[in-house]
Structures are given as structure tokens and as C-alpha cells.
Design an enzyme around this catalytic site. Structure first.
Site, PDB file in Angstrom:
ATOM      1  N   ASP A  22       0.925  -1.131   0.074  1.00  0.00           N
ATOM      2  CA  ASP A  22      -0.058   0.094   0.053  1.00  0.00           C
ATOM      3  C   ASP A  22       0.814   1.340  -0.065  1.00  0.00           C
ATOM      4  OD1 ASP A  22      -2.300   1.819   0.663  1.00  0.00           O
ATOM      5  OD2 ASP A  22      -1.414   1.819   2.410  1.00  0.00           O
ATOM      6  N   ASP A  24      -0.090   5.238   1.034  1.00  0.00           N
ATOM      7  CA  ASP A  24      -0.302   6.361   2.288  1.00  0.00           C
ATOM      8  C   ASP A  24      -0.223   5.493   3.320  1.00  0.00           C
ATOM      9  OD1 ASP A  24      -1.444   9.032   1.054  1.00  0.00           O
ATOM     10  OD2 ASP A  24      -1.511   7.334  -0.578  1.00  0.00           O
ATOM     11  N   ARG A  31      -0.847  11.114   2.218  1.00  0.00           N
ATOM     12  CA  ARG A  31      -0.863  11.893   1.185  1.00  0.00           C
ATOM     13  C   ARG A  31       0.349  12.653   1.158  1.00  0.00           C
ATOM     14  NH1 ARG A  31      -1.519  12.171  -2.351  1.00  0.00           N
ATOM     15  NH2 ARG A  31      -2.176  14.068  -3.215  1.00  0.00           N
ATOM     16  N   ARG A 128     -13.211   8.712  -9.385  1.00  0.00           N
ATOM     17  CA  ARG A 128     -11.993   8.173  -9.710  1.00  0.00           C
ATOM     18  C   ARG A 128     -12.368   6.969 -10.721  1.00  0.00           C
ATOM     19  NH1 ARG A 128      -8.828   7.847  -4.156  1.00  0.00           N
ATOM     20  NH2 ARG A 128      -8.657  10.169  -3.653  1.00  0.00           N
ATOM     21  N   ARG A 139     -11.359  17.318   0.270  1.00  0.00           N
ATOM     22  CA  ARG A 139     -10.059  17.184  -0.058  1.00  0.00           C
ATOM     23  C   ARG A 139      -9.242  18.463  -0.469  1.00  0.00           C
ATOM     24  NH1 ARG A 139      -9.454  12.143  -0.345  1.00  0.00           N
ATOM     25  NH2 ARG A 139      -7.094  12.841  -1.189  1.00  0.00           N
ATOM     26  N   ARG A 146      -6.665  18.611   7.952  1.00  0.00           N
ATOM     27  CA  ARG A 146      -6.722  17.174   7.772  1.00  0.00           C
ATOM     28  C   ARG A 146      -6.478  16.443   9.261  1.00  0.00           C
ATOM     29  NH1 ARG A 146      -5.180  13.404   4.070  1.00  0.00           N
ATOM     30  NH2 ARG A 146      -5.826  14.116   2.001  1.00  0.00           N
ATOM     31  N   SER A 182     -10.942  10.377   4.462  1.00  0.00           N
ATOM     32  CA  SER A 182     -12.119  10.133   3.470  1.00  0.00           C
ATOM     33  C   SER A 182     -12.155   8.637   3.609  1.00  0.00           C
ATOM     34  CB  SER A 182     -11.158  10.389   2.124  1.00  0.00           C
ATOM     35  OG  SER A 182     -10.164   9.444   1.720  1.00  0.00           O
ATOM     36  N   ASP A 184     -13.272   5.212   0.375  1.00  0.00           N
ATOM     37  CA  ASP A 184     -13.460   4.826  -0.823  1.00  0.00           C
ATOM     38  C   ASP A 184     -14.493   3.942  -0.795  1.00  0.00           C
ATOM     39  OD1 ASP A 184     -10.876   5.805  -1.252  1.00  0.00           O
ATOM     40  OD2 ASP A 184      -9.812   4.083  -0.615  1.00  0.00           O
ATOM     41  N   ASP A 209      -1.370  -0.526   5.995  1.00  0.00           N
ATOM     42  CA  ASP A 209      -1.682   0.131   7.300  1.00  0.00           C
ATOM     43  C   ASP A 209      -3.257   0.078   7.688  1.00  0.00           C
ATOM     44  OD1 ASP A 209      -2.323   1.951   5.368  1.00  0.00           O
ATOM     45  OD2 ASP A 209      -2.184   3.310   7.072  1.00  0.00           O
TER      46      ASP A 209
HETATM   47  O1  M1P Z   1      -4.285   5.340  -0.113  1.00  0.00           O
HETATM   48  C1  M1P Z   1      -5.097   5.681   1.316  1.00  0.00           C
HETATM   49  C2  M1P Z   1      -5.979   6.784   0.876  1.00  0.00           C
HETATM   50  O2  M1P Z   1      -5.109   7.911   0.444  1.00  0.00           O
HETATM   51  C3  M1P Z   1      -6.021   9.048   0.558  1.00  0.00           C
HETATM   52  O3  M1P Z   1      -6.656   9.388   1.849  1.00  0.00           O
HETATM   53  P1  M1P Z   1      -7.007  10.569   2.759  1.00  0.00           P
HETATM   54  O4  M1P Z   1      -6.942  11.759   1.668  1.00  0.00           O
HETATM   55  O5  M1P Z   1      -8.382  10.384   3.407  1.00  0.00           O
HETATM   56  O6  M1P Z   1      -5.858  10.753   3.638  1.00  0.00           O
HETATM   57  C4  M1P Z   1      -7.215   8.925  -0.456  1.00  0.00           C
HETATM   58  O7  M1P Z   1      -6.317   9.040  -1.752  1.00  0.00           O
HETATM   59  C5  M1P Z   1      -7.937   7.666  -0.527  1.00  0.00           C
HETATM   60  O8  M1P Z   1      -8.634   7.331  -1.462  1.00  0.00           O
HETATM   61  C6  M1P Z   1      -6.851   6.487  -0.256  1.00  0.00           C
HETATM   62  O9  M1P Z   1      -7.683   5.117  -0.002  1.00  0.00           O
END
Ligand code: M1P
Length: 268
Positions: A22, A24, A31, A128, A139, A146, A182, A184, A209
Site C-alpha cells: 500500500d 499512504d 498524502r 476516480r 480534499r 486534515r 476520506s 473509498d 496500514d
Molecule cells: O491510499 C490511502 C488513501 O489516501 C487518501 O486518503 P486521505 O485523503 O483520506 O488521507 C485517498 O486518496 C484515499 O482514497 C486513499 O484510500
């Protein structure tokens, strides 16, 4: 819709060991860009190995976070929860999702009337390939905004609750918690586990994670745990990933006796 490909994903190439990461919270802070030190290590580490990325984010976000050395150094990149697949800069397939009108109405109603969180910064529903990404705070929120939402959500469990409500109202749809702000949303089965249809290996090693139920790595971790040889690493951040790669896999495929068979590692 599957695009024409130069090699056939329906007949995957068998191999010995595959590593799936994965992004993030696993290779980068949520992000954010990968740190220079870990980047250097990881770019070298992936050399000569069968490595794939599986992210909830779309490709444009991943390009902000990871350098070409990694995006082109891995065998392939599954973006938007496996609803898009890239090899280097070439897209091999992308799925479509037309969200039901009632779902979009429900999400807008949540932002306008239901959520107890007060702040809104825009870009709440992102379309998406094959999925929607939904955020109450939006976003466009800054890093500080955040973090405030994330801390509030950890206590209020707004995202978890909303995700279950969506699944209850729309039995053909799955909603999972991804990064900090967010959720998904995609058709049932069009989650990260769909990437396994392309991969045929003897051993699967996965770092993510959000492997707990309700997280967007859960489906993939569960599907990998059905394989005869696997390791799933439910990390708390990229430092756990880094430490594990250094201790178990530096230079050669794992020699640790615990890694011969099936291992699920939970990080504290
Ligand atoms: O890859 C993990 C997530 O990263 C982003 O999450 P957030 O903006 O909530 O921190 C998004 O791109 C989310 O779609 C993705 O699952």
C-alpha cells in the site's frame, strides 16, 4: 473496461515471491511524499524483485508522492483500489463506476445536514476510475485541517459509521476507510483484492496500514491469507515497513525462520 494490452493479464506469469505495498501510511505519511532517506533505501530494495503497489489513491496523487525511480522500478501500480493498472506510464486497464443517484444524494445530505463536523473546505466527492472518494471535511483541506478532522474522526468514528450505513443502504456497494479524511466507495468486489487475479506466485508478502475490518487494505489482506504461503504486515507507518524490510529482506529474500510459511504481523 479493460484496455488492449501488449501482454495478457488473464494468463499471469508465475513467479516465486511477490511483494505488494500500500502507499499512504505504508510507504509514505498519509498524502505526503516519501522521505528522501526511505526513498533511497526502497528504490535500491525493489531492484530485481517482483514488487507491486496497491493504493486507494489515483495515479496523479501517487506521482506527487513517489519518484519515477519507484513508480517505474516496480512491476506495476494498482491505483484507485485496483480499478486502474499501470506499468510505467502505460495504463493497462481501468474500471468504470456510475454511482447510483441515491448514493450521491445521500453523500450530499451527509455533508449538508447530517455530519456533526462543522468545517467544509471543498472537493467532497471525487470521481476516480471505478470508485468514488468521499470526504466530509473535503480534499481541499490543508494539512492542519486534515489532522484536526482525523483526530475528531478517531473519536467520533464518523467514517466507520458512515461506511457501514452506505453498505446497509446499498448492498451492491462497499465503503472502506482509507487515509486520514476520506472513505473509498466502489462496487462490491472492486476493492484491492481484485489485483490478485493478475498475480500468480508461490508466496505473497503484503504491507498495508489499513488491514483491520473496514479498512481499505482488509480485503486484500484477507484474500492473501487464503494463499498457501503468505506474510501480511499490518504496519503503523512507513517506519515499520522500513525496519522490517531492513531486518528481514535486506539484500536477499528472507532468511528468518518465522517467514517460511504463513505469518500475520501486527505492529503496535
Ligand atoms: O491510499 C490511502 C488513501 O489516501 C487518501 O486518503 P486521505 O485523503 O483520506 O488521507 C485517498 O486518496 C484515499 O482514497 C486513499 O484510500
Amino acid at each position: 473496461e479493460r484496455l488492449k494490452m501488449s501482454w495478457n493479464l488473464d494468463n499471469p506469469v508465475p513467479g516465486d515471491i511477490v511483494f505488494i505495498f500500500d502507499v499512504d501510511g505504508t510507504l509514505t505519511p498519509a498524502r505526503k511524499s516519501i522521505t528522501p532517506e526511505f526513498c533511497k533505501f526502497f528504490e535500491e530494495w525493489i531492484t530485481g524483485k517482483e514488487v507491486y503497489l496497491a493504493s486507494g489513491s489515483d495515479m496523479s496523487k501517487l506521482r506527487e508522492q513517489l519518484p519515477e525511480g519507484i513508480l517505474h522500478g516496480v512491476k506495476g501500480v494498482y491505483a484507485s483500489c485496483g480499478n486502474e493498472y499501470y506499468v510505467k506510464d502505460n495504463i493497462f486497464y481501468k474500471n468504470n463506476f456510475e454511482p447510483p443517484r441515491e448514493l450521491v444524494l445521500m453523500l450530499n445530505d451527509h455533508i449538508n445536514n447530517k455530519s456533526e463536523y462543522q468545517k467544509r473546505y471543498g472537493n467532497h466527492i471525487e470521481h476516480r476510475s471505478g470508485m468514488l472518494n468521499f470526504s466530509v471535511v473535503g480534499r481541499n483541506a490543508s494539512d492542519e485541517e486534515r489532522l484536526k478532522y482525523y483526530k475528531w474522526d478517531c473519536v467520533s468514528k464518523e467514517r466507520e459509521t458512515l461506511a457501514r450505513e452506505i453498505e446497509h443502504m446499498f448492498p451492491d456497494i462497499e465503503a472502506t476507510v482509507g487515509g486520514q479524511i476520506s472513505i473509498d466507495i466502489y462496487p462490491k468486489g472492486k476493492d484491492k483484492s481484485q489485483i490478485l487475479k493478475d498475480l500468480n506466485y508461490n508466496r505473497y508478502v503484503f504491507f498495508g496500514d489499513k488491514q483491520q475490518p473496514g479498512g481499505n487494505d482488509h480485503s486484500l489482506a484477507m484474500a492473501i491469507r487464503k494463499k498457501s504461503r503468505f506474510e501480511t504486515h499490518n504496519v503503523k507507518g512507513y517506519k515499520d515497513t522500513w525496519k522490517t524490510l531492513k531486518s528481514l529482506y535486506l539484500g536477499k529474500i528472507c532468511e528468518n525462520e518465522n517467514c517460511g510459511g504463513c505469518v500475520c504481523v501486527e505492529y503496535q
